[in-house]
Enzyme design. Structure first.
Site, PDB file in Angstrom:
ATOM      1  N   TYR A 150       0.874  -1.358   0.089  1.00 17.34           N
ATOM      2  CA  TYR A 150      -0.104   0.062  -0.162  1.00 17.34           C
ATOM      3  C   TYR A 150       0.872   1.149  -0.008  1.00 17.34           C
ATOM      4  O   TYR A 150       2.148   1.317   0.509  1.00 17.34           O
ATOM      5  CB  TYR A 150      -0.866  -0.068   1.299  1.00 17.34           C
ATOM      6  CG  TYR A 150      -1.903   1.002   1.307  1.00 17.34           C
ATOM      7  CD1 TYR A 150      -2.860   1.524   0.150  1.00 17.34           C
ATOM      8  CD2 TYR A 150      -1.876   2.078   2.517  1.00 17.34           C
ATOM      9  CE1 TYR A 150      -3.466   2.365   0.373  1.00 17.34           C
ATOM     10  CE2 TYR A 150      -2.780   3.066   2.441  1.00 17.34           C
ATOM     11  CZ  TYR A 150      -3.589   3.217   1.291  1.00 17.34           C
ATOM     12  OH  TYR A 150      -4.611   4.417   1.340  1.00 17.34           O
ATOM     13  N   TYR A 160      -2.967   4.684   9.055  1.00 15.84           N
ATOM     14  CA  TYR A 160      -2.174   3.615   8.576  1.00 15.84           C
ATOM     15  C   TYR A 160      -1.345   3.098   9.566  1.00 15.84           C
ATOM     16  O   TYR A 160      -0.964   1.661   9.632  1.00 15.84           O
ATOM     17  CB  TYR A 160      -1.717   3.787   7.351  1.00 15.84           C
ATOM     18  CG  TYR A 160      -1.465   2.378   6.614  1.00 15.84           C
ATOM     19  CD1 TYR A 160      -2.795   1.673   6.106  1.00 15.84           C
ATOM     20  CD2 TYR A 160      -0.335   1.737   6.196  1.00 15.84           C
ATOM     21  CE1 TYR A 160      -2.763   0.634   5.316  1.00 15.84           C
ATOM     22  CE2 TYR A 160      -0.484   0.549   5.520  1.00 15.84           C
ATOM     23  CZ  TYR A 160      -1.665  -0.117   4.982  1.00 15.84           C
ATOM     24  OH  TYR A 160      -1.415  -1.130   4.529  1.00 15.84           O
TER      25      TYR A 160
HETATM   26  P1  NAI Z   1      -8.122  -9.616   4.193  1.00 15.05           P
HETATM   27  O1  NAI Z   1      -8.372  -9.235   5.449  1.00 15.05           O
HETATM   28  O2  NAI Z   1      -9.263 -10.305   3.288  1.00 15.05           O
HETATM   29  O3  NAI Z   1      -6.690 -10.455   4.214  1.00 15.05           O
HETATM   30  C1  NAI Z   1      -5.840 -10.427   4.752  1.00 15.05           C
HETATM   31  C2  NAI Z   1      -5.363 -11.857   5.246  1.00 15.05           C
HETATM   32  O4  NAI Z   1      -4.325 -12.110   6.154  1.00 15.05           O
HETATM   33  C3  NAI Z   1      -6.578 -12.517   6.043  1.00 15.05           C
HETATM   34  O5  NAI Z   1      -6.731 -13.656   5.042  1.00 15.05           O
HETATM   35  C4  NAI Z   1      -5.958 -12.857   7.396  1.00 15.05           C
HETATM   36  O6  NAI Z   1      -6.433 -14.278   7.635  1.00 15.05           O
HETATM   37  C5  NAI Z   1      -4.347 -13.279   6.900  1.00 15.05           C
HETATM   38  N1  NAI Z   1      -3.533 -13.231   7.919  1.00 15.05           N
HETATM   39  C6  NAI Z   1      -3.433 -12.337   8.942  1.00 15.05           C
HETATM   40  N2  NAI Z   1      -2.633 -12.894   9.939  1.00 15.05           N
HETATM   41  C7  NAI Z   1      -2.146 -13.993   9.509  1.00 15.05           C
HETATM   42  C8  NAI Z   1      -1.208 -14.876   9.905  1.00 15.05           C
HETATM   43  N3  NAI Z   1      -0.646 -15.132  10.971  1.00 15.05           N
HETATM   44  N4  NAI Z   1      -0.812 -16.173   8.970  1.00 15.05           N
HETATM   45  C9  NAI Z   1      -1.422 -16.107   7.774  1.00 15.05           C
HETATM   46  N5  NAI Z   1      -2.363 -15.145   7.406  1.00 15.05           N
HETATM   47  C10 NAI Z   1      -2.444 -14.219   8.081  1.00 15.05           C
HETATM   48  O7  NAI Z   1      -7.876  -8.180   3.309  1.00 15.05           O
HETATM   49  P2  NAI Z   1      -7.077  -7.792   1.781  1.00 15.05           P
HETATM   50  O8  NAI Z   1      -7.532  -6.470   1.819  1.00 15.05           O
HETATM   51  O9  NAI Z   1      -7.476  -8.709   1.132  1.00 15.05           O
HETATM   52  O10 NAI Z   1      -5.613  -7.927   2.440  1.00 15.05           O
HETATM   53  C11 NAI Z   1      -4.691  -8.515   1.547  1.00 15.05           C
HETATM   54  C12 NAI Z   1      -3.300  -7.707   1.638  1.00 15.05           C
HETATM   55  O11 NAI Z   1      -3.762  -6.947   0.645  1.00 15.05           O
HETATM   56  C13 NAI Z   1      -2.712  -7.218   2.805  1.00 15.05           C
HETATM   57  O12 NAI Z   1      -1.480  -7.413   2.672  1.00 15.05           O
HETATM   58  C14 NAI Z   1      -3.203  -5.811   2.795  1.00 15.05           C
HETATM   59  O13 NAI Z   1      -2.349  -5.196   3.503  1.00 15.05           O
HETATM   60  C15 NAI Z   1      -3.113  -5.528   1.376  1.00 15.05           C
HETATM   61  N6  NAI Z   1      -3.576  -4.369   0.979  1.00 15.05           N
HETATM   62  C16 NAI Z   1      -4.911  -4.204   1.159  1.00 15.05           C
HETATM   63  C17 NAI Z   1      -5.811  -3.016   0.527  1.00 15.05           C
HETATM   64  C18 NAI Z   1      -7.016  -2.507   1.137  1.00 15.05           C
HETATM   65  O14 NAI Z   1      -7.363  -1.364   1.121  1.00 15.05           O
HETATM   66  N7  NAI Z   1      -7.850  -3.611   1.545  1.00 15.05           N
HETATM   67  C19 NAI Z   1      -4.874  -1.804  -0.087  1.00 15.05           C
HETATM   68  C20 NAI Z   1      -3.772  -2.198  -0.301  1.00 15.05           C
HETATM   69  C21 NAI Z   1      -2.941  -3.547   0.145  1.00 15.05           C
END
Ligand code: NAI
Length: 271
Positions: A150, A160
């Site tokens: 991000y 953030y």
């Molecule tokens: P999401 O909440 O659906 O996915 C985040 C995932 O990380 C979840 O599936 C969660 O279970 C997993 N996770 C957390 N702790 C963990 C651990 N110890 N071991 C394994 N998995 C673990 O949300 P999203 O948005 O799909 O996030 C995916 C990626 O995209 C993240 O890196 C997030 O920072 C990044 N991102 C998201 C944005 C947004 O606005 N939603 C913008 C830019 C990047």
């Protein structure tokens, strides 16, 4: 529309929590494009059970792993290689979590134990995954590894919090590992995505304002999770064989825009 871009490729997808997750959309598209893969998430996230629906839809095996645990990751790679019948061609790291954000800690009042957890989960896990993959010789020549980032890694974004430092480390790890794995023709990149309404996204305070602001400032508008998945598929495909060590903005032009006509008009119309 599918193009068979990943026909015959094998992979591991981290981070599909529910149907809003970016990883969920990547899994759906990778399946459409002919890939086979295993799905993984933290054991605690498995309890929601949603990932099993996705696994069924994609014919994927689900293997729980806390991405901070070397033991879990060892087991994940062993079982994935068995399930897939060979080494992997792509890995998606779509993992982020900050206990400080989750518990509403202000940036000036951080809990440092939690800060370390943020870094471990959201950045070091990327290093751990690649270190184990390399040690286990689990990656095919020409493999592609992508993590999601991000813009707060480069530009300060209120709210953030310590995730900004985690994303900066994540992007640096991609460069360092990209250099290391280059001789094996393996690519490592991060995709810096627009704010997107997912469980992780909604955890950031004032997130709806970020989404609205970015939508108005970006010449192309915000990129959706599905559009992000399309982009990630191109990075997994053979069409991007010489793209590595990059942080690739997938944000509708937000990162290169200082001000837009819409903002100027809104500002002057109030005077
Ligand atoms: P999401 O909440 O659906 O996915 C985040 C995932 O990380 C979840 O599936 C969660 O279970 C997993 N996770 C957390 N702790 C963990 C651990 N110890 N071991 C394994 N998995 C673990 O949300 P999203 O948005 O799909 O996030 C995916 C990626 O995209 C993240 O890196 C997030 O920072 C990044 N991102 C998201 C944005 C947004 O606005 N939603 C913008 C830019 C990047």
């Amino acid at each position: 529309m599918a193009y068979n871009l990943l026909k015959g490729k094998k992979g591991i997808i981290f981070g599909a929590l529910d149907s809003n997750s970016i990883a969920w959309k990547v899994a759906e598209k990778a399946h459409e494009e002919g890939a086979s893969f295993t799905l993984t998430n933290a054991p605690i996230a498995m309890r929601m059970g949603e990932i099993n629906k996705l696994a069924e839809q994609c014919g994927a095996v689900v293997i729980p792993a806390d991405a901070t645990s070397l033991e879990d990751l060892e087991n994940l790679f062993t079982k994935s290689l068995e399930a897939l019948g060979g080494k992997v061609d792509f890995i998606l790291h779509s993992i982020g979590m900050s206990p400080n954000v989750r518990k509403g800690k202000d940036y000036g009042d951080l809990n440092y134990e939690w800060f370390l957890k943020t870094i471990d989960i959201s950045a070091l896990s990327f290093h751990k995954i690649m270190q184990i993959a390399e040690k286990k010789d689990a990656l095919n020549e020409g493999a592609s590894i992508v993590a999601l980032s991000y813009i707060a890694a480069q530009k300060a974004v209120p709210g953030y919090n310590d995730m900004a430092e985690a994303k900066a480390a994540l992007e640096s790890i991609a460069r360092s590992y990209g250099l290391r794995l280059g001789p094996k023709k393996i690519r490592v990149n991060t995709v810096s995505q627009s704010p997107t309404m997912t469980t992780a996204g909604k955890g950031i305070s004032g997130f709806d304002v970020f989404v609205d602001f970015a939508e108005k400032l970006s010449p192309l508008g915000n990129a959706s999770a599905e559009e992000c998945a399309d982009y990630v598929i191109t990075l997994f495909s053979d069409l991007t064989k010489k793209v590595t060590m990059q942080n690739l903005f997938h944000d509708g032009g937000f990162s290169c825009t200082a001000i837009s006509d819409e903002f100027i008009q809104a500002f002057y119309s109030k005077k």
